[in-house]
Design a protein around this motif. Sequence first.
Motif, PDB file in Angstrom:
ATOM      1  N   SER A  13      17.248  21.721   2.961  1.00 22.48           N
ATOM      2  CA  SER A  13      16.437  20.565   2.570  1.00 22.48           C
ATOM      3  C   SER A  13      15.320  21.057   1.674  1.00 22.48           C
ATOM      4  O   SER A  13      14.900  22.217   1.760  1.00 22.48           O
ATOM      5  CB  SER A  13      15.854  19.865   3.796  1.00 22.48           C
ATOM      6  N   THR A  59      16.367  12.460   1.817  1.00 21.76           N
ATOM      7  CA  THR A  59      15.877  12.668   3.174  1.00 21.76           C
ATOM      8  C   THR A  59      15.113  11.423   3.629  1.00 21.76           C
ATOM      9  O   THR A  59      14.230  10.940   2.918  1.00 21.76           O
ATOM     10  CB  THR A  59      14.938  13.887   3.235  1.00 21.76           C
ATOM     11  N   ALA A  92      15.974  17.591   8.545  1.00 18.45           N
ATOM     12  CA  ALA A  92      16.920  17.179   7.502  1.00 18.45           C
ATOM     13  C   ALA A  92      17.888  18.288   7.117  1.00 18.45           C
ATOM     14  O   ALA A  92      19.050  18.016   6.784  1.00 18.45           O
ATOM     15  CB  ALA A  92      16.156  16.707   6.268  1.00 18.45           C
TER      16      ALA A  92
END
Length: 357
Positions: free
Chosen positions: A69, A134, A143
């Motif tokens: 992420s 996200t 995430a």
Amino acid sequence: MKQWTTLMDGIDNLKLETTPIPTELKEDEVLVRINCVSLNNRDLQLITGAFKNRYGSPENAIVPCSDASGTIVRIGGPAAGLLWKEGDRVFSLARPNHLTGPMYPEHAAAGIGIPLSGVLVQYRVFPAAGLVRTPNHMSDEEACTLTIAAITAWMALNWDQPINSPRRGKDVFVCLQGTGGVSIAALQQAHALGLTTIVTSSSDSKLEKARKLGADYVINYKTNPNWDEEVLRLTDGRGADIIVETGGPGTMGKSLRCVAHGGTISAVGILTGLMEEGAGKDQIAVGMRLIQRNASLKGINIGPRDRVEEMMKLVYEESSVCPVVDRIFGLADVKAALEHLQMGSHFGKIVIRVGDD
């Protein structure tokens, strides 16, 4: 920037290197500052050399891991600008070109972490279509766990069913093997869909955690090795409509014995090894059990972008579900993180906070 690399020769031989931040972008690409990375068993297999038979020994070191992420820091051109802007929070897809439908060899060939360079690095270029937004309620640590575990779980639960299928609710029994990343994601998703869940584990403490996440029933397969019989008892002899099969050959026989008539065994892992002793002679028996119970055995190999977006909307956004993170390590502690994964004592996902330091 910093990055970890491997020659597929073991955890101890991983190297932390310094390399230039990428500067060249195509018009459909973006540069992402990676904030967090989560680990999968396949990362461990790659680093310890289990994939050498398939891919051969690499001539040059490769960056491992696929689940990340981060934040978009630069847009390559108008094509990418249609999807994203600088500052958007995103997480990666394991196969950026797998947008819909079944997986084909060209999707596997574009796999991040293997065979292409991975995400255990502070900045990386991605195709704009290979990223997903996200949710606002979710941290980067949470995430980064979605890329493989969550979508694999979603496909295991839903691969053959329209989401508006009447086969929903408490009359659907889901048996989840273990408490690793896929099984815990499947538990959270099944709970959000209102399905009845049965979780197996060898640890009473992990089973208690599973209860707190919404598991309706739990089975300790160490103290109750005939867990398939317990599944049948809990379902009044009917069996589980969906079994998320993570063990492989060592557990498949029991899964076949307790799957419901018309049910599905979703094979997502091979934690017990590649081959069970005497497995060859059992192939006819496996086929007969599937026929007798009119059941399906489906191999699950992650999933496409449109199913990721479906999952995000119906579970992680509408129900505000957050993935379970077991433990967070720093970038300098990658070896310790992998050793923690190797021990198998984790509940949920192991995360590495990459950052800029």
